[in-house]
Design a protein around this motif. Structure first.
Motif, mmCIF file in Angstrom:
data_model
loop_
_atom_site.group_PDB
_atom_site.id
_atom_site.type_symbol
_atom_site.label_atom_id
_atom_site.label_comp_id
_atom_site.label_asym_id
_atom_site.label_seq_id
_atom_site.Cartn_x
_atom_site.Cartn_y
_atom_site.Cartn_z
ATOM 1 N N ALA A 74 0.813 -1.215 0.000
ATOM 2 C CA ALA A 74 0.000 0.000 0.000
ATOM 3 C C ALA A 74 0.848 1.267 0.000
ATOM 4 O O ALA A 74 0.338 2.354 -0.274
ATOM 5 C CB ALA A 74 -0.928 0.002 1.204
ATOM 6 N N GLY A 75 2.138 1.126 0.330
ATOM 7 C CA GLY A 75 3.001 2.302 0.414
ATOM 8 C C GLY A 75 2.701 3.168 1.615
ATOM 9 O O GLY A 75 2.904 4.384 1.587
ATOM 10 N N VAL A 76 2.239 2.538 2.698
ATOM 11 C CA VAL A 76 1.796 3.273 3.889
ATOM 12 C C VAL A 76 2.685 2.897 5.081
ATOM 13 O O VAL A 76 2.899 1.719 5.365
ATOM 14 C CB VAL A 76 0.327 2.958 4.213
ATOM 15 C CG1 VAL A 76 -0.089 3.610 5.530
ATOM 16 C CG2 VAL A 76 -0.583 3.422 3.085
ATOM 17 N N ILE A 77 3.183 3.908 5.778
ATOM 18 C CA ILE A 77 3.959 3.692 6.996
ATOM 19 C C ILE A 77 3.001 3.335 8.131
ATOM 20 O O ILE A 77 1.970 4.000 8.319
ATOM 21 C CB ILE A 77 4.777 4.953 7.344
ATOM 22 C CG1 ILE A 77 5.871 5.173 6.296
ATOM 23 C CG2 ILE A 77 5.373 4.849 8.745
ATOM 24 C CD1 ILE A 77 6.547 6.524 6.392
ATOM 25 N N THR A 78 3.314 2.282 8.868
ATOM 26 C CA THR A 78 2.471 1.886 9.999
ATOM 27 C C THR A 78 2.690 2.806 11.187
ATOM 28 O O THR A 78 1.739 3.368 11.738
ATOM 29 C CB THR A 78 2.773 0.430 10.402
ATOM 30 O OG1 THR A 78 2.588 -0.418 9.257
ATOM 31 C CG2 THR A 78 1.866 -0.021 11.533
ATOM 32 N N THR A 79 3.960 2.961 11.585
ATOM 33 C CA THR A 79 4.305 3.832 12.702
ATOM 34 C C THR A 79 5.811 4.005 12.743
ATOM 35 O O THR A 79 6.553 3.349 11.997
ATOM 36 C CB THR A 79 3.805 3.253 14.043
ATOM 37 O OG1 THR A 79 3.910 4.250 15.064
ATOM 38 C CG2 THR A 79 4.597 2.028 14.455
ATOM 39 N N SER A 80 6.270 4.872 13.603
ATOM 40 C CA SER A 80 7.696 4.991 13.930
ATOM 41 C C SER A 80 7.825 4.903 15.431
ATOM 42 O O SER A 80 7.021 5.475 16.172
ATOM 43 C CB SER A 80 8.269 6.320 13.429
ATOM 44 O OG SER A 80 9.554 6.549 13.998
ATOM 45 N N HIS A 81 8.849 4.179 15.891
ATOM 46 C CA HIS A 81 9.079 4.070 17.335
ATOM 47 C C HIS A 81 10.014 5.160 17.834
ATOM 48 O O HIS A 81 10.277 5.243 19.045
ATOM 49 C CB HIS A 81 9.643 2.686 17.669
ATOM 50 C CG HIS A 81 8.728 1.563 17.285
ATOM 51 N ND1 HIS A 81 7.456 1.433 17.797
ATOM 52 C CD2 HIS A 81 8.890 0.528 16.413
ATOM 53 C CE1 HIS A 81 6.873 0.359 17.266
ATOM 54 N NE2 HIS A 81 7.725 -0.196 16.428
ATOM 55 N N GLN A 82 10.509 5.999 16.922
ATOM 56 C CA GLN A 82 11.423 7.080 17.307
ATOM 57 C C GLN A 82 10.814 8.469 17.152
ATOM 58 O O GLN A 82 11.122 9.368 17.919
ATOM 59 C CB GLN A 82 12.709 7.028 16.465
ATOM 60 C CG GLN A 82 13.657 5.890 16.805
ATOM 61 C CD GLN A 82 13.317 4.608 16.079
ATOM 62 O OE1 GLN A 82 12.878 4.637 14.937
ATOM 63 N NE2 GLN A 82 13.537 3.485 16.729
ATOM 64 N N VAL A 83 9.967 8.652 16.133
ATOM 65 C CA VAL A 83 9.466 9.985 15.795
ATOM 66 C C VAL A 83 7.942 9.948 15.709
ATOM 67 O O VAL A 83 7.371 9.096 15.014
ATOM 68 C CB VAL A 83 10.062 10.482 14.458
ATOM 69 C CG1 VAL A 83 9.512 11.857 14.101
ATOM 70 C CG2 VAL A 83 11.591 10.521 14.535
ATOM 71 N N GLU A 84 7.286 10.877 16.380
ATOM 72 C CA GLU A 84 5.822 10.937 16.361
ATOM 73 C C GLU A 84 5.312 11.447 15.004
ATOM 74 O O GLU A 84 5.980 12.216 14.317
ATOM 75 C CB GLU A 84 5.322 11.884 17.453
ATOM 76 C CG GLU A 84 5.644 11.443 18.880
ATOM 77 C CD GLU A 84 4.834 10.236 19.300
ATOM 78 O OE1 GLU A 84 3.719 10.059 18.748
ATOM 79 O OE2 GLU A 84 5.303 9.479 20.162
ATOM 80 N N GLY A 85 4.093 11.009 14.655
ATOM 81 C CA GLY A 85 3.418 11.587 13.502
ATOM 82 C C GLY A 85 3.422 10.759 12.231
ATOM 83 O O GLY A 85 2.855 11.184 11.217
ATOM 84 N N TRP A 86 4.016 9.578 12.269
ATOM 85 C CA TRP A 86 4.070 8.752 11.054
ATOM 86 C C TRP A 86 2.920 7.744 10.975
ATOM 87 O O TRP A 86 2.801 7.030 9.974
ATOM 88 C CB TRP A 86 5.388 7.985 10.993
ATOM 89 C CG TRP A 86 6.590 8.790 10.592
ATOM 90 C CD1 TRP A 86 7.695 9.055 11.356
ATOM 91 C CD2 TRP A 86 6.839 9.411 9.318
ATOM 92 N NE1 TRP A 86 8.600 9.797 10.637
ATOM 93 C CE2 TRP A 86 8.096 10.032 9.390
ATOM 94 C CE3 TRP A 86 6.092 9.513 8.135
ATOM 95 C CZ2 TRP A 86 8.658 10.745 8.317
ATOM 96 C CZ3 TRP A 86 6.646 10.212 7.065
ATOM 97 C CH2 TRP A 86 7.912 10.816 7.158
ATOM 98 N N ASP A 87 2.087 7.649 11.983
ATOM 99 C CA ASP A 87 1.062 6.604 12.011
ATOM 100 C C ASP A 87 0.165 6.677 10.773
ATOM 101 O O ASP A 87 -0.448 7.708 10.480
ATOM 102 C CB ASP A 87 0.204 6.728 13.266
ATOM 103 C CG ASP A 87 0.984 6.432 14.538
ATOM 104 O OD1 ASP A 87 2.208 6.176 14.447
ATOM 105 O OD2 ASP A 87 0.383 6.477 15.618
#
Length: 321
Positions: A74-87
């Motif tokens: 899908a080309g979609v980021i699930t999350t980042s464990h270091q930086v907020e806002g990628w969900d």
């Protein structure tokens, strides 16, 4: 025709422009990430960096290696464990909207695996498994020049194997025992569980190495202490390497890679503490018919590995479209 490769990590952002055929780098850019600025801050940095390249060069596609879980199809980021806002951020669609370019994205470990298989320690091999042992543990499997598992929610996640049937909780993983964080945490807990008046020379040695602040104790400190004969560190490292060796043996038994490539900071621990016992543990646990059928080698591409893999992703996209 040129392609762009991007590495989005927790602390650094790398962007490279290369010739699509030779992959020879033409321009390389690097900036530090400010985690407090969140994903929006990184997106602003990318806009500036990529548009500066587009202003002077023709670009066909973008490849991205992202430091976190994602849905590659899908080309979609699930999350980042270091930086907020990628969900749930639609990274591929965003690249199309911002730059008018097609993009392909994989997690950073998969991207590094592709680079090492194609340009580094796995070059010339039909199959290779890359494992990075750093603050966490990740894996990537490449067969006949192609990353495997892109259509699945996760693939080759060696760090999330549970080492034995008694490890039923999701957090009881190889990563929790054998990563840099896991090793340091185990040593910290060992010392914390000993009353101050009962701490011996080994405990005092470790406290001195981190100026009394156990949260600052690093894997490098632990390795140096083990070399100096610190029994706590020797035991924790031995257990960590045994668990990792067991896990790599399971991968070899299931996938039979010709080469297993070791990357990440923990893999740089002195050979007598890491590489030599790791080879012994893999040999102990691997399926006997596969004994001697694989090589265990260090990664070759260093800090550029993810951005090199991202360039390869973009090149493959162009050749397939």
């Amino acid at each position: 025709m040129n392609v762009i490769g991007v590495e989005i990590g927790g602390t650094k952002l790398q962007v490279a422009l290369a010739d699509a055929d030779s992959l020879e780098t033409i321009v390389s850019l690097r900036e530090e990430i400010v985690p407090a600025n969140g994903a929006a801050g990184i997106q602003q940095q990318l806009q500036r960096m990529i548009r500066s390249l587009q202003s002077e060069h023709t670009v066909a596609a973008i490849g991205i290696g992202f430091g976190g879980p994602l849905d590659a199809t899908a080309g979609v980021i699930t999350t980042s464990h270091q930086v907020e806002g990628w969900d749930r951020f639609p990274m591929v669609a965003w690249c199309q909207e911002q730059f008018g370019l097609p993009a392909v994205i994989r997690n950073d470990c998969d991207t590094a695996a592709l680079a090492e298989a194609t340009l580094g320690a796995g070059q010339g091999k039909e199959s290779s498994f890359y494992v990075t042992i750093g603050s966490g543990i990740g894996g990537g499997y490449v067969y006949q020049g192609q990353l495997m598992g892109g259509s699945r929610p996760a693939f080759a996640e060696i760090g999330h194997l549970r080492p034995g049937v008694l490890h039923s909780e999701p957090g009881n993983t190889v990563e929790a025992e054998s990563s840099g964080f896991g090793i340091s945490n185990e040593v910290r807990q060992w010392i914390k569980n000993i009353a101050p008046e009962e701490r011996d020379d080994d405990c005092r040695d470790l406290l001195a190495r981190c100026q009394g602040d156990l949260e600052k104790l690093t894997t490098r400190d632990i390795a140096e202490a083990a070399l100096a004969g610190n029994v706590i560190c020797e035991v924790v490292l031995r257990d960590a390497v045994e668990t990792l060796g067991w896990a790599i043996a399971q991968v070899i038994t299931l996938l039979a890679p010709e080469v297993v490539i070791l990357g990440g900071g923990v893999s740089l621990i002195p050979q007598k503490l890491f590489r030599t016992p790791l080879e012994d543990q893999i040999a102990t646990y691997v399926f006997p018919p596969l004994a001697g059928s694989y090589q265990l080698v260090p990664a070759q591409l260093g800090e550029a590995v993810v951005v090199q893999g991202a360039l390869l992703l973009a090149k493959q996209f162009v050749s397939q479209h």
